[in-house]
Enzyme design. Structure first.
Site, PDB file in Angstrom:
ATOM      1  N   PHE A 140       0.861  -1.188   0.000  1.00  0.00           N
ATOM      2  CA  PHE A 140       0.000   0.000   0.000  1.00  0.00           C
ATOM      3  C   PHE A 140       0.894   1.233   0.000  1.00  0.00           C
ATOM      4  O   PHE A 140       1.647   1.460   0.942  1.00  0.00           O
ATOM      5  CB  PHE A 140      -0.941   0.063   1.211  1.00  0.00           C
ATOM      6  N   ASP A 225       9.327   2.837   2.018  1.00  0.00           N
ATOM      7  CA  ASP A 225       8.158   3.653   2.316  1.00  0.00           C
ATOM      8  C   ASP A 225       7.893   3.530   3.817  1.00  0.00           C
ATOM      9  O   ASP A 225       7.333   2.538   4.281  1.00  0.00           O
ATOM     10  CB  ASP A 225       6.949   3.183   1.506  1.00  0.00           C
ATOM     11  N   LYS A 254       2.601  11.289   7.174  1.00  0.00           N
ATOM     12  CA  LYS A 254       1.772  11.048   8.362  1.00  0.00           C
ATOM     13  C   LYS A 254       2.274  11.798   9.608  1.00  0.00           C
ATOM     14  O   LYS A 254       1.984  12.979   9.751  1.00  0.00           O
ATOM     15  CB  LYS A 254       1.615   9.549   8.600  1.00  0.00           C
TER      16      LYS A 254
HETATM   17  C1  LIG Z   1      -0.805   6.177   4.399  1.00  0.00           C
HETATM   18  C2  LIG Z   1       0.256   5.602   3.546  1.00  0.00           C
HETATM   19  C3  LIG Z   1       0.558   6.145   2.287  1.00  0.00           C
HETATM   20  C4  LIG Z   1      -0.248   7.267   1.657  1.00  0.00           C
HETATM   21  O1  LIG Z   1      -0.267   8.421   2.414  1.00  0.00           O
HETATM   22  P1  LIG Z   1      -1.409   9.526   2.130  1.00  0.00           P
HETATM   23  O2  LIG Z   1      -1.023  10.672   2.995  1.00  0.00           O
HETATM   24  O3  LIG Z   1      -2.716   8.906   2.541  1.00  0.00           O
HETATM   25  O4  LIG Z   1      -1.370   9.837   0.683  1.00  0.00           O
HETATM   26  C5  LIG Z   1       1.617   5.613   1.579  1.00  0.00           C
HETATM   27  N1  LIG Z   1       2.329   4.585   2.072  1.00  0.00           N
HETATM   28  C6  LIG Z   1       2.064   4.024   3.268  1.00  0.00           C
HETATM   29  C7  LIG Z   1       2.912   2.909   3.758  1.00  0.00           C
HETATM   30  C8  LIG Z   1       1.011   4.508   4.041  1.00  0.00           C
HETATM   31  O5  LIG Z   1       0.710   3.925   5.203  1.00  0.00           O
END
Ligand SMILES: *Cc1c(COP(=O)(O)O)cnc(C)c1O
Length: 399
Positions: A140, A225, A254
């Site tokens: 994700f 990520d 985040k």
């Molecule tokens: C939440 C998340 C994203 C996307 O972040 P947004 O601010 O919602 O665009 C990408 N990668 C990971 C691992 C995430 O948990």
């Protein structure tokens, strides 16, 4: 207006791209939130780990107010007096040479994809537009058109093609699959150190380290990520540090703002991030004085309140106690730091039901991938709050 009125309003006029629990919040402080009826809940989601510092951390609130009273947005057409300080803080705390600020996590992932491709053509010498990026099944990384192009979740893609080419998915946790997928056109391997949205999936020990080594041997970039796993959530600044991996590119978001404003960033050294030339990439709000001031405060809180250590200690305690709960529906309790998944047996009938029961009892948690309840409270949570929650969780899981 009461809870039902607010829900009706949202459902009538808003797109239905979420299915939230029926709780309407209007206040938050630390790890506690309050709904419009005055009922208090322990937040065990932390806005998918954007609230590692807790709701409305006084220092981050103050930084927001102070900055809002001075200047909010300059655009990057001009400089501002906060951005350089934000870069310095990021570089000092993470050990990378450079940072590039964006807003959402997805934008930072897009940025990493772009810079990895540019590196592939400009530095590695891959023929133009043949660069490939290897990703993991079950990944994700966000919701943009390019990012869903390499999602393996059919539901996220169905009806949204055509897709961006240049990505190959391999099974998560399988070292040999990464090795086998690398070819002369491979620019990068991009992974989540723990797959949060996929149900808090932790790869086998040694996986990240081995993949990083394979990348190095093949002149391929390793992109982590860490949008969900980073910034102290798993008990370290970055979850990659569990295997002493320093990725070539780290993506954060985040908790980089502690929830006050969207702030994300790509971190890397000069030979990579230095490849961007003026005009090749940008964002109107990215790196605004608001974002920078809030980002600095958010990082200072993580650092000065030792939230990594706190996540490590409380996470170990919480997982240990969760494992002691003798409930037949529980298949496994796993996690690192305060990113915890409780996987239920399929016979339990799905995690959503349990989340609704927890909500009833004053705990907000969210199912992830049908059978997993994710517990990821703010890292400022007190042990006494965890103990209170454990009593309720045990009771609900035994029903
Ligand atoms: C939440 C998340 C994203 C996307 O972040 P947004 O601010 O919602 O665009 C990408 N990668 C990971 C691992 C995430 O948990």
């Amino acid at each position: 207006m009461n809870t039902q009125d607010y829900i009706k309003l949202e459902d009538q006029y808003g797109a239905h791209n979420y299915k939230p629990l029926d709780v309407v919040l209007n206040k938050g402080k630390g790890c506690w939130v309050t709904d419009v009826d005055g009922k208090r809940y322990l937040d065990c989601l932390s806005a998918y780990s954007a609230l590692n510092q807790g709701h409305c951390h006084p220092r981050i609130v103050q930084a927001s107010i102070d900055q809002a009273q001075k200047i909010g947005l300059t655009s990057r057409a001009f400089r501002n007096d906060k951005l350089g300080l934000f870069y310095k803080k990021l570089v000092d705390l993470t050990g990378y040479e450079m940072a590039l600020p964006m807003n959402s996590g997805a934008e930072a992932v897009e940025t990493a994809v772009k810079i990895a491709r540019k590196w592939a053509y400009a530095t590695k010498g891959i023929p133009k537009y043949e660069a490939e990026i290897i990703v993991a099944e079950g990944n994700f990384h966000g919701r943009t058109t390019t990012i869903i192009s390499f999602s393996t979740e059919q539901f996220y893609k169905e009806m949204f093609g055509p897709f961006t080419p240049g990505f190959t998915a391999v099974p998560y946790g399988d070292i040999e699959a990464v090795r086998a997928a690398i070819n002369p056109n491979t620019a990068a391997v991009m992974l989540e150190p723990i797959q949060g949205e996929n149900g808090v999936v932790i790869p086998p020990d040694g996986y990240l380290k081995a993949v990083a080594e394979i990348c190095k041997e093949n002149n391929v970039l390793f992109i982590a990520d860490e949008i969900q796993t980073g910034l102290c959530r798993t008990g370290k600044w970055f979850a990659s540090q569990y295997e002493d991996v320093r990725s070539d590119i780290t993506i954060i978001g985040k908790a980089l703002s502690g929830g006050m404003y969207p702030v994300s960033a790509v971190l890397a050294d000069k030979p990579i991030l230095g490849l961007f030339q003026p005009g090749e990439h940008g964002s109107t709000f990215g790196g605004s004085p608001m974002a920078a001031a809030i980002g600095i405060a958010a990082l200072e809180v993580l650092d000065e309140e030792n939230l990594a250590e706190r996540a490590m200690e409380l996470g170990e305690y919480f997982r240990g106690e969760l494992r002691k709960i003798d409930a037949p529906v529980v298949k496994e309790v796993r996690g690192r730091g305060l990113l915890i998944g409780v996987e239920l047996h399929p016979e339990a009938g799905g995690a959503r039901r349990y989340c609704e029961m927890l909500q009833e009892e004053g705990i907000l948690a969210k199912e992830t991938h049908d059978h997993v309840i994710r517990f990821a409270p703010p890292l400022v949570i007190e042990k006494s709050d965890l103990d209170w929650a454990l009593g309720i969780i045990a009771d609900v899981l035994k029903r």
